[in-house]
Scaffold this motif. Structure first.
Motif, PDB file in Angstrom:
ATOM      1  N   PRO A 196      28.297  93.763  -2.207  1.00  0.00           N
ATOM      2  CA  PRO A 196      28.174  92.494  -1.661  1.00  0.00           C
ATOM      3  C   PRO A 196      29.351  91.810  -0.921  1.00  0.00           C
ATOM      4  N   PHE A 197      29.870  92.613   0.048  1.00  0.00           N
ATOM      5  CA  PHE A 197      31.402  92.141   1.164  1.00  0.00           C
ATOM      6  C   PHE A 197      30.340  92.634   2.307  1.00  0.00           C
ATOM      7  N   ALA A 198      31.011  92.405   3.273  1.00  0.00           N
ATOM      8  CA  ALA A 198      30.664  92.467   4.283  1.00  0.00           C
ATOM      9  C   ALA A 198      31.656  92.560   5.298  1.00  0.00           C
ATOM     10  N   ALA A 199      32.013  92.709   6.812  1.00  0.00           N
ATOM     11  CA  ALA A 199      33.555  92.605   7.862  1.00  0.00           C
ATOM     12  C   ALA A 199      32.987  91.026   8.327  1.00  0.00           C
ATOM     13  N   HIS A 200      31.840  90.380   7.879  1.00  0.00           N
ATOM     14  CA  HIS A 200      31.708  88.680   8.218  1.00  0.00           C
ATOM     15  C   HIS A 200      31.284  87.914   7.134  1.00  0.00           C
ATOM     16  N   PHE A 227      27.419  99.665 -10.077  1.00  0.00           N
ATOM     17  CA  PHE A 227      28.371 100.782  -8.868  1.00  0.00           C
ATOM     18  C   PHE A 227      28.845  99.707  -8.154  1.00  0.00           C
ATOM     19  N   LEU A 228      30.466  99.598  -7.803  1.00  0.00           N
ATOM     20  CA  LEU A 228      30.610  98.711  -7.120  1.00  0.00           C
ATOM     21  C   LEU A 228      31.111  98.931  -5.886  1.00  0.00           C
ATOM     22  N   PHE A 229      30.433  98.926  -4.689  1.00  0.00           N
ATOM     23  CA  PHE A 229      31.193  99.667  -3.258  1.00  0.00           C
ATOM     24  C   PHE A 229      31.616  99.044  -2.301  1.00  0.00           C
ATOM     25  N   GLY A 230      32.725  99.230  -1.622  1.00  0.00           N
ATOM     26  CA  GLY A 230      33.392  98.171  -0.854  1.00  0.00           C
ATOM     27  C   GLY A 230      35.104  98.684  -1.082  1.00  0.00           C
ATOM     28  N   ARG A 231      35.657  98.353   0.097  1.00  0.00           N
ATOM     29  CA  ARG A 231      36.939  97.995   0.258  1.00  0.00           C
ATOM     30  C   ARG A 231      37.770  97.599   0.775  1.00  0.00           C
ATOM     31  N   GLY A 232      38.335  96.822   0.022  1.00  0.00           N
ATOM     32  CA  GLY A 232      39.161  95.468   0.830  1.00  0.00           C
ATOM     33  C   GLY A 232      39.675  93.935  -0.221  1.00  0.00           C
ATOM     34  N   ALA A 233      40.250  92.802   0.872  1.00  0.00           N
ATOM     35  CA  ALA A 233      40.753  92.529  -0.370  1.00  0.00           C
ATOM     36  C   ALA A 233      39.826  91.559  -1.389  1.00  0.00           C
ATOM     37  N   GLN A 234      38.576  91.312  -0.812  1.00  0.00           N
ATOM     38  CA  GLN A 234      37.375  90.174  -1.480  1.00  0.00           C
ATOM     39  C   GLN A 234      36.621  91.482  -2.682  1.00  0.00           C
ATOM     40  N   GLU A 235      36.509  92.355  -2.118  1.00  0.00           N
ATOM     41  CA  GLU A 235      36.308  93.282  -2.912  1.00  0.00           C
ATOM     42  C   GLU A 235      37.726  93.857  -4.105  1.00  0.00           C
ATOM     43  N   ASP A 236      38.434  93.494  -4.181  1.00  0.00           N
ATOM     44  CA  ASP A 236      40.311  93.739  -5.037  1.00  0.00           C
ATOM     45  C   ASP A 236      39.838  92.302  -5.453  1.00  0.00           C
ATOM     46  N   HIS A 268      22.432 109.462  -6.419  1.00  0.00           N
ATOM     47  CA  HIS A 268      21.355 108.878  -7.789  1.00  0.00           C
ATOM     48  C   HIS A 268      20.970 107.867  -8.038  1.00  0.00           C
ATOM     49  N   LEU A 269      21.446 107.372  -7.186  1.00  0.00           N
ATOM     50  CA  LEU A 269      20.878 105.814  -8.179  1.00  0.00           C
ATOM     51  C   LEU A 269      20.085 105.902  -7.804  1.00  0.00           C
ATOM     52  N   ASP A 270      19.436 104.476  -8.416  1.00  0.00           N
ATOM     53  CA  ASP A 270      17.451 103.888  -8.734  1.00  0.00           C
ATOM     54  C   ASP A 270      18.098 103.306  -7.719  1.00  0.00           C
ATOM     55  N   VAL A 271      18.824 102.446  -7.221  1.00  0.00           N
ATOM     56  CA  VAL A 271      18.966 101.287  -6.320  1.00  0.00           C
ATOM     57  C   VAL A 271      19.615 100.393  -5.995  1.00  0.00           C
ATOM     58  N   MET A 272      20.208 100.573  -4.006  1.00  0.00           N
ATOM     59  CA  MET A 272      21.153  99.579  -3.681  1.00  0.00           C
ATOM     60  C   MET A 272      21.118  98.376  -3.015  1.00  0.00           C
ATOM     61  N   ILE A 273      21.793  97.699  -4.071  1.00  0.00           N
ATOM     62  CA  ILE A 273      22.170  95.846  -3.299  1.00  0.00           C
ATOM     63  C   ILE A 273      23.448  96.324  -1.879  1.00  0.00           C
ATOM     64  N   SER A 274      23.204  95.666  -0.690  1.00  0.00           N
ATOM     65  CA  SER A 274      23.551  95.917  -0.209  1.00  0.00           C
ATOM     66  C   SER A 274      23.222  94.650   0.729  1.00  0.00           C
ATOM     67  N   MET A 275      24.635  94.163   1.899  1.00  0.00           N
ATOM     68  CA  MET A 275      24.392  92.978   2.172  1.00  0.00           C
ATOM     69  C   MET A 275      23.694  94.041   3.790  1.00  0.00           C
ATOM     70  N   ASP A 276      23.509  93.344   5.156  1.00  0.00           N
ATOM     71  CA  ASP A 276      23.566  93.366   6.547  1.00  0.00           C
ATOM     72  C   ASP A 276      24.595  94.979   6.969  1.00  0.00           C
ATOM     73  N   SER A 277      25.605  96.174   6.446  1.00  0.00           N
ATOM     74  CA  SER A 277      26.680  96.989   6.370  1.00  0.00           C
ATOM     75  C   SER A 277      26.836  97.723   6.013  1.00  0.00           C
ATOM     76  N   ALA A 278      27.525  98.590   6.764  1.00  0.00           N
ATOM     77  CA  ALA A 278      27.621  99.573   6.141  1.00  0.00           C
ATOM     78  C   ALA A 278      26.915 100.941   5.354  1.00  0.00           C
TER      79      ALA A 278
END
Length: 359
Positions: A196-200, A227-236, A268-278
């Motif tokens: 759910p997060f991105a750099a900007h 499954f929650l993906f991402g690394r950073g202060a907001q993710e934490d 192995h996921l059924d679907v991913m929800i993502s921002m315009d991000s890595a």
């Protein structure tokens, strides 16, 4: 006769490097007679190290070992010793420009990416905006290799074999999420990725609204894992709260310490929800469908994930958007309505449509 050996230069962010994978894969398989070495930052190694027998990887630490002009000269000397026959600059920034200049002075074939800056400027203009699809990064990368004399027809599905990555490399409690439990409704036993997060800020859907998405999904799919993906202060901050509140949530980076294992999980996921991000691009490389959410940026800039459907790109029409190619510019309105006005139900509906097709 000397065997062709291509140096592929692509530094920058993980998502941009990931977009080179389908092209390098196709080049390698369609031209098995050539050697390919990808020069990038160390984090990109898992994307290329098992891509094809004739693809190698070189890491360049541009912040320390190869920092500044002196460092770039040292890097050039290291590269020149490899006796490359062609240089493909997929980045075209100051660092790669310098390396390209040095190679141009020698007996090398050199080509660099056309970023179509004029078309992109018109796409994000405040007035007289031109909403025209720009060439994708994939197309731009292919063009570089064509200038060097190598035709490429992109044929790529996943960095893993059919069936996904090796689940046995993941912890048992994560492996168990992908076993069909007895006595449960299989349509409610789904595995959903969420990045759910991105750099900007202009590329981030408000976490309070994203939590509503999660609540609706867990209500419809009571046996789901998120499954929650991402690394950073907001993710934490947010992932910690969500994992305490919703037992179905898994904070991936606390469980898996390498990108390779994250990619295995994604496959192995059924679907991913993502921002315009890595993570949109990483999930795309594993062959799973992605529901992508776009605010300040737009798929027309050419950064849609590989083989992802425009139908699964969520965005609302506004005269001011897109306002930024990479999402770093502040909102002209000041309210980021391009994100805040997207209803959680819209995202859930897209997820439902994908899951219906899979089931």
């Amino acid at each position: 006769m000397k065997k062709d050996h291509i140096l592929v230069i692509r530094f920058s962010a993980l998502g941009d490097v990931a977009m080179a994978v389908p092209v390098v894969y196709s080049l390698a398989h369609q031209h098995p007679e050539i050697r390919i070495t990808v020069l990038s930052r160390g984090f990109a190694r898992p994307l290329f190290e098992d891509l094809a027998p004739n693809v190698g990887f070189m890491e360049a630490d541009l912040k320390h070992e190869y920092h500044g002009i002196r460092g770039l000269n040292a890097l050039f000397r290291r590269l020149a010793a490899k006796q490359f026959t062609a240089i493909a600059d997929l980045h075209n920034v100051l660092r790669s420009d310098f390396l390209r200049l040095r190679f141009n002075l020698g007996n090398y074939r050199v080509a660099h990416i056309n970023k179509h800056r004029m078309g992109r400027r018109r796409l994000v203009a405040a007035s007289n905006k031109r909403l025209v699809q720009q060439p994708t990064s994939f197309q731009n990368y292919v063009e570089v290799f064509e200038h060097l004399g190598y035709s490429v027809n992109i044929q790529f599905t996943s960095i893993f074999p059919k069936g996904g990555g090796d689940l046995s490399l993941l912890p048992p409690h994560i492996q168990s999420s992908f076993l069909q439990p007895e006595g449960r409704n299989l349509t409610s036993h789904v595995n959903i990725g969420l990045a759910p997060f991105a750099a900007h800020k202009g590329k981030i859907y408000p976490p309070e609204l994203m939590e509503q998405v999660m609540e609706q999904l867990l209500k419809q799919y009571p046996d789901a894992r998120i499954f929650l993906f991402g690394r950073g202060a907001q993710e934490d901050e947010w992932f910690g709260k969500w994992c305490q509140k919703y037992p179905a949530c898994v904070f991936v980076t606390q469980q898996l310490k390498t990108l390779k294992k994250e990619l295995i999980l994604m496959s192995h996921l059924d679907v991913m929800i993502s921002m315009d991000s890595a993570n949109m691009h990483l999930a795309s490389l594993t062959g799973i469908p992605v529901v992508s959410i776009w605010g300040a940026t737009h798929p027309y800039a050419g950064f849609m994930g590989w083989k992802q459907s425009q139908d699964n790109a969520i965005q609302i029409p506004m005269d001011c958007r897109p306002c930024s190619i990479f999402g770093q510019k502040p909102c002209r309105r000041g309210d980021y309505a391009c994100m805040t006005n997207i209803r959680p139900e819209t995202i859930v509906e897209k997820i439902n449509n994908i899951l219906k097709i899979k089931n």
